[in-house]
Design a protein around this motif. Structure first.
Motif, mmCIF file in Angstrom:
data_model
loop_
_atom_site.group_PDB
_atom_site.id
_atom_site.type_symbol
_atom_site.label_atom_id
_atom_site.label_comp_id
_atom_site.label_asym_id
_atom_site.label_seq_id
_atom_site.Cartn_x
_atom_site.Cartn_y
_atom_site.Cartn_z
ATOM 1 N N ALA A 190 0.818 -1.216 0.000
ATOM 2 C CA ALA A 190 0.000 0.000 0.000
ATOM 3 C C ALA A 190 0.852 1.267 0.000
ATOM 4 O O ALA A 190 0.504 2.266 -0.643
ATOM 5 C CB ALA A 190 -0.935 -0.006 1.201
ATOM 6 N N ALA A 219 -4.025 2.673 -1.861
ATOM 7 C CA ALA A 219 -3.147 2.869 -0.716
ATOM 8 C C ALA A 219 -3.938 3.069 0.578
ATOM 9 O O ALA A 219 -3.500 2.636 1.648
ATOM 10 C CB ALA A 219 -2.247 4.079 -0.962
ATOM 11 N N ARG A 249 -5.365 0.169 3.298
ATOM 12 C CA ARG A 249 -4.653 -0.342 4.468
ATOM 13 C C ARG A 249 -5.120 0.415 5.700
ATOM 14 O O ARG A 249 -5.311 1.641 5.656
ATOM 15 C CB ARG A 249 -3.146 -0.156 4.299
#
Length: 423
Positions: free
Chosen positions: A238, A290, A293
């Motif tokens: 991520a 991203a 996460r």
């Protein structure tokens, strides 16, 4: 299967173009695969350079191979094996780069081994090395720049850069830094060290610390290329996606950052129609990836800030409270003085210049910002908006004392000139 032989100048020209393209796209893979044989960075570099030199001749007369990277890898590793056998080098080189996975004794078979470049990247960006040494070694070994090119990238002498690279290599030897991918428990920290190197490289290109140009497009391109390589090698990470998004979304504004005379254009005044919408679209996809996460990492949060700017139709429609909230999250994950400064600036745009000045005052005691010119610029801009001209002038003068980039200095002089004269 090689292309048909080409005679004379056209063959040499085609070979030169193919070698140059292979250098841009395959250098890191060829070097990484060769280091697995030599366990010595200097010997590997010598063998790879020799392979590229041989390619210029062989490809001009025999044709360009269908897989140039495999040809170069095999040639470099064969050369390495010959040197090792001739000089009994292997017995002395083996301790230099410990490889816990396996010993490699023969030439490559031409198959791609995706994590070979990761081994090289993790070695160049090891936390035991000083940050500037990591950047220099990454440019030299992963990007394939010569020592002279690496020196020019950071505006230092070639002798000084050669010493820096040599020091980093000696540190690798002395610290017995392993030539391998870190174990799973160490991987997040080590990936972060790699991302920090690429981020530093991009930041240096985005606003050059000194020199006559605001941008260093060569460094921006190197950083974007490294981020893309990491995306290919670590597609599920991520934070890698976050760094790639940050670079894409920030650099998408490049076409609007300078006016016709080469002077900087403030974000508030940029023509957003000139922003690179394709890069923004790609960056927004990566931001969403991203942010999946939990909790999101520092690069994902910084990319999210860039995404808020990218999605705002105008400066006036920027969601500044959202940006303040993102910086609050970032400061909890990774408190840095620059993040705190950026939050203070966002507060000033969200709640007014008085609130921004108060937020800046809260940071005044941080010695890490004492020599940071953008802290003085932020103060000057808020004071300017409040019509406190003498104080704004003093803050601009302070920023000038701390700024070495010619374009930025000219910009600050222009901002000073817009202030009303003292009564």
């Amino acid at each position: 299967m090689a292309a048909p032989p080409q005679d004379g100048a056209p063959g040499k020209a085609a070979a030169a173009r193919a070698v140059a393209e292979a250098h841009r796209g395959q250098w890191a893979f060829v070097l990484a695969a060769t280091v697995r044989v030599t366990r010595d960075l200097d010997l590997a570099e010598e063998c790879v350079q020799d392979a590229y030199a041989k390619a210029l001749v062989a490809w001009a007369s025999g044709g360009i191979p269908a897989r140039p990277g495999a040809w170069l890898t095999t040639t470099a590793r064969n050369r390495a094996v010959d040197v090792i056998r001739r000089d009994a080098f292997f017995r002395t080189a083996l301790p230099l780069l410990a490889d816990d996975d396996e010993a490699v004794a023969g030439p490559a078979d031409g198959d791609d081994i995706p994590d070979e470049r990761l081994r090289l990247i993790f070695t160049c960006c090891h936390p035991a090395l000083a940050p500037q040494d990591r950047v220099a070694l990454t440019l030299r070994l992963v990007c394939g720049l010569t020592t002279a090119e690496t020196a020019r990238a950071f505006l230092v002498g070639e002798t000084a850069m050669a010493a820096r690279i040599t020091r980093a290599k000696k540190k690798i030897t002395a610290a017995r830094i392993p030539y391998r991918i870190p174990d799973s428990e160490d991987l997040p920290e080590r990936v972060d060290a790699v991302l920090t190197v690429v981020d530093l490289l991009f930041t240096t290109g985005h606003v050059a610390p000194d020199g006559p140009e605001l941008l260093r497009t060569d460094l921006i391109a190197r950083a974007a290329g490294l981020a893309g390589m990491l995306g290919d090698l670590l597609p599920g990470d991520a934070e890698v996606a976050g760094l790639r998004a940050l670079i894409l979304l920030t650099d998408a504004r490049r076409p609007a950052r300078l006016d016709a005379s080469g002077a900087p254009v403030l974000l508030a005044d940029q023509d957003r129609g000139r922003w690179d919408r394709a890069a923004i679209a790609e960056g927004l996809v990566l931001v969403r990836r991203a942010l999946r996460r939990r909790p999101p990492g520092p690069f994902a949060l910084r990319a999210a800030v860039a995404a808020v700017h990218a999605e705002a139709p105008t400066w006036e429609e920027t969601d500044w409270p959202e940006i303040v909230g993102l910086y609050d999250l970032l400061l909890r994950r990774r408190p840095t003085p620059v993040a705190a400064l950026n939050r203070a600036v966002a507060v000033g745009f969200a709640d007014g210049p008085e609130a921004g000045l108060a937020a800046l005052d809260a940071l005044a005691g941080d010695p890490r910002l004492a020599g940071y010119p953008y802290a003085s610029v932020a103060r000057a801009e808020f004071l300017h908006r409040l019509s406190r001209a003498p104080e704004a002038a003093a803050a601009y003068e302070q920023a000038l004392r701390l700024t070495s980039n010619t374009v930025e200095r000219n910009f600050l002089h222009t901002r000073l000139a817009t202030l009303p004269p003292p009564p």
